[in-house]
Design a protein around this motif. Structure first.
Motif, mmCIF file in Angstrom:
data_model
loop_
_atom_site.group_PDB
_atom_site.id
_atom_site.type_symbol
_atom_site.label_atom_id
_atom_site.label_comp_id
_atom_site.label_asym_id
_atom_site.label_seq_id
_atom_site.Cartn_x
_atom_site.Cartn_y
_atom_site.Cartn_z
ATOM 1 N N GLU A 209 1.270 -1.237 0.174
ATOM 2 C CA GLU A 209 0.460 -0.411 0.103
ATOM 3 C C GLU A 209 0.556 1.242 -0.212
ATOM 4 O O GLU A 209 1.843 1.390 0.861
ATOM 5 C CB GLU A 209 -0.680 0.341 1.276
ATOM 6 C CG GLU A 209 -2.236 -0.549 1.322
ATOM 7 C CD GLU A 209 -2.502 -1.261 2.392
ATOM 8 O OE1 GLU A 209 -3.828 -1.640 2.199
ATOM 9 O OE2 GLU A 209 -2.442 -0.805 3.198
ATOM 10 N N GLU A 404 -4.558 5.555 3.372
ATOM 11 C CA GLU A 404 -4.416 4.454 1.814
ATOM 12 C C GLU A 404 -4.645 5.502 0.878
ATOM 13 O O GLU A 404 -5.647 5.911 0.054
ATOM 14 C CB GLU A 404 -4.843 3.081 2.153
ATOM 15 C CG GLU A 404 -4.777 2.586 1.060
ATOM 16 C CD GLU A 404 -5.533 0.867 0.287
ATOM 17 O OE1 GLU A 404 -5.899 0.630 1.833
ATOM 18 O OE2 GLU A 404 -5.593 0.282 -0.581
ATOM 19 N N HIS A 407 -2.883 0.849 -3.670
ATOM 20 C CA HIS A 407 -2.674 -0.563 -3.949
ATOM 21 C C HIS A 407 -1.806 -1.095 -4.724
ATOM 22 O O HIS A 407 -2.663 -1.127 -6.202
ATOM 23 C CB HIS A 407 -3.773 -1.355 -3.366
ATOM 24 C CG HIS A 407 -4.239 -1.894 -2.336
ATOM 25 N ND1 HIS A 407 -4.736 -2.721 -1.592
ATOM 26 C CD2 HIS A 407 -2.773 -2.917 -2.423
ATOM 27 C CE1 HIS A 407 -4.789 -3.797 -1.184
ATOM 28 N NE2 HIS A 407 -3.259 -3.929 -1.282
HETATM 29 MG MG MG Z 1 -6.507 -1.347 -0.351
#
Ligand code: MG
Ligand code: ATP
Length: 565
Positions: A209, A404, A407
């Motif tokens: 991430e 985040e 990813h």
């Molecule tokens: Mg994710």
């Protein structure tokens, strides 16, 4: 752009429900308009910024050899049934029916769709490797849409998918994306950390991430300042110092009236918590699981859920525990039958533990693994915490909160097998294509940028993604000479290619204009005023600078250029 013509108003106050700085400032600055919970219209300023982000994303994806496509958001549910994700997604999947009563979904992501398309267009190893991406709206009926663009139900994502003939090819595709992501975030002026991420129940495959450090983030990252190890807490491991081996003593029962928690029992028996074992009960899919872990540690439910490969994992209720013939608070792994026992590897590190006696008010001393109890699985299910030792170099780990924003994930053949995306290799053998997927939350990135870059007056846009570079404030524009000077500076800067937002409002006070400039947070503020004009000068101030300085009218462009590039 002249402010008198621009669509969108600034507000003195944000609506009460706006929880985080980016949410508040984006509403106050007139960047977006809420249509429903987690659903927003992007107004001109936000859209300009989002376009800059997606331009950078597109440039770097193209440079890495990916090709842009655009897939439909509206898809038949049947496609999702083929991979089992129609059910696995649960209520997060938006579902609807068309006029012929066919089940449709609004796509939360595009693995199914792209695999279907690639299956029809790829047949040989000569067609591989391939990387396809799009920038598009995604739909997820999130249980808790929050903080404006940070977690929406409709949001913009860049998603890319790689297709390779062999695992080595996937490694290369994956590394290219990791590098492209680093470039993208650096060019946006938003440094991120690449951290090891949980890769779900499929497990074993690489997943990283990209985390933007910010208070409002929902993710906790544990990282090592010494060796650079960094992982999401969902996934992080740690080094547990080895306890000295003791001679195993015989089991002995002790009365511990009313002492149910580890802290109470350890204090009552004068032993450290690391000399106790904690029993925790979980239930999933109608089954009870007895989880045992050293008393000084806690269970990481994501690791546990990956181990069990069961969905809907939750802490068992006291009733569920009693039904299995166990005594809540005093449950013991010793002599347990008919229940799956999962032990954290910490039970092998230490000896002569205190455990429950499975009898109200009693514990046992000197329990030892595997002498006195066994487990169906012994593995790492402990949660890492700040201060625990780095698994690589044993330095204490630091914790950071973050958002985040990207990813990357090695998928393997999960989708290609289920959807029949095969290719013929060099020896004429049919094989499933090996896939990877790579997402960036484009709209989340804008909100994350503001979470990371703001002060109590407003947004502080990083120059590369600011909607405009220059905020030109004209004061006392009712005076013809001042207006002429401000207009001409606006025209000249615009002609030279600068992106200028010109506050040409006549009715607003200097105070209001300065507050708006701080709120919108463009990198450079210019002030044309009667006083400055007397010296044929303009006041120049960077958004984060305490005070401005006077610059000759003729040098303004050069000075601005140095500040925004
Ligand atoms: Mg994710
Ligand atoms: P999260 O853990 O935050 O729910 P995710 O792991 O489900 O995200 P992915 O499926 O990996 O998200 O999607 C790729 C990217 O899309 C994420 O890294 C994130 O930046 C963004 N994203 C995911 N869900 C949302 C959302 N509800 N609103 C805005 N952006 C999102």
């Amino acid at each position: 752009m002249r402010m008198t013509q621009m669509f969108g108003k600034t507000l003195r106050q944000a609506p009460a429900e706006a929880e985080t700085p980016s949410h508040r400032y984006m509403l106050r600055a007139g960047l977006m308009h809420q249509i429903a919970a987690g659903v927003y219209a992007y107004m001109p300023l936000a859209w300009r910024s989002l376009r800059k982000i997606s331009d950078i994303v597109r440039y770097e994806m193209d440079a890495a050899g990916a090709q842009e496509v655009l897939m439909p958001a509206l898809q038949p549910r049947e496609l999702w049934e083929q991979t089992g994700r129609a059910d696995a997604y649960g209520p997060v999947l938006f579902q609807l029916k068309d006029r012929r009563d066919r089940d449709m979904v609004l796509a939360p992501t595009h693995e199914e769709c792209i695999t279907n398309m690639v299956r029809a267009n790829v047949s040989s190893y000569r067609d591989l490797p391939l990387n396809l991406y799009q920038v598009q709206s995604k739909f997820r009926d999130e249980p808790r849409p929050r903080a404006g663009l940070l977690r929406g139900r409709e949001f913009i994502m860049k998603d890319a998918y790689s297709f390779d003939a062999d695992p080595e090819g996937l490694d290369i595709s994956y590394q290219k994306m990791v590098q492209a992501y680093r470039n993208i975030f650096t060019r946006c002026g938003l440094p991120t950390m690449a951290v090891e991420a949980d890769s779900g129940a499929i497990g074993g495959k690489d997943s990283h991430e990209f985390i933007l450090p910010a208070e409002a983030g929902e993710d906790t990252i544990l990282h090592c300042k010494e060796c650079g190890y960094a992982a999401n807490v969902e996934r992080a491991s740690f080094y547990l110092p080895v306890l000295p081996n003791e001679r195993e003593l015989p089991i002995e029962q002790v009365a511990t009236p009313g002492k149910k928690t580890i802290t109470d029992v350890a204090a009552f028996l004068s032993v450290p918590e690391s000399k106790t074992l904690k029993a925790v009960f979980y239930a999933a899919e109608g089954k009870l699981f007895f989880v045992v872990i050293r008393g000084d540690l806690d269970v990481n439910e994501i690791k546990l859920s990956n181990t069990l490969k069961a969905s809907g994992l939750h802490m068992a209720t006291d009733e569920e525990v009693k039904e299995a013939g166990l005594v809540p608070g005093y449950a013991s792994p010793i002599g347990i039958k008919g229940v799956t026992v999962i032990a954290d590897q910490s039970v092998t590190n230490g000896s002569n533990f205190v455990v429950g006696a499975n009898r109200e008010g009693y514990h046992l001393r000197n329990a030892n693994f595997p002498r006195d109890f066994q487990a169906d699985v012994v593995t790492d299910i402990a949660i890492a915490k700040e201060g625990y030792a780095c698994p690589k170099c044993r330095t204490p780990l630091s914790a950071t909160r973050g958002i985040e924003v990207g990813h990357v994930f090695k998928l393997g053949t999960f989708y290609s097998e289920r959807l029949g995306a095969m290719f013929l290799d060099e020896s004429g053998q049919q094989k499933p294509i090996i896939m990877g997927c790579y997402g960036i939350g484009v709209s989340r990135l804008l909100a994350a940028a503001i979470e990371q870059n703001h002060d109590d007056k407003g947004i502080i846009f990083p120059a590369p993604i600011a909607p405009y570079q220059v905020h030109l404030v004209g004061l006392n524009l009712e005076r013809d000479d001042v207006r002429a000077a401000a207009d001409s500076l606006y025209d000249s800067l615009t002609k030279q290619g600068f992106e200028v937002l010109y506050d040409d409002r006549r009715e607003e006070t200097a105070g209001v204009k300065f507050n708006d400039a701080d709120l919108l947070g463009l990198p450079v503020r210019l002030v044309v005023s009667p006083r400055n004009l007397q010296q044929n000068a303009v006041e120049v101030k960077g958004r984060t600078e305490e005070r401005g300085r006077l610059v000759g009218m003729g040098e303004t462009a050069d000075v601005v250029k140095g500040m925004v590039s």
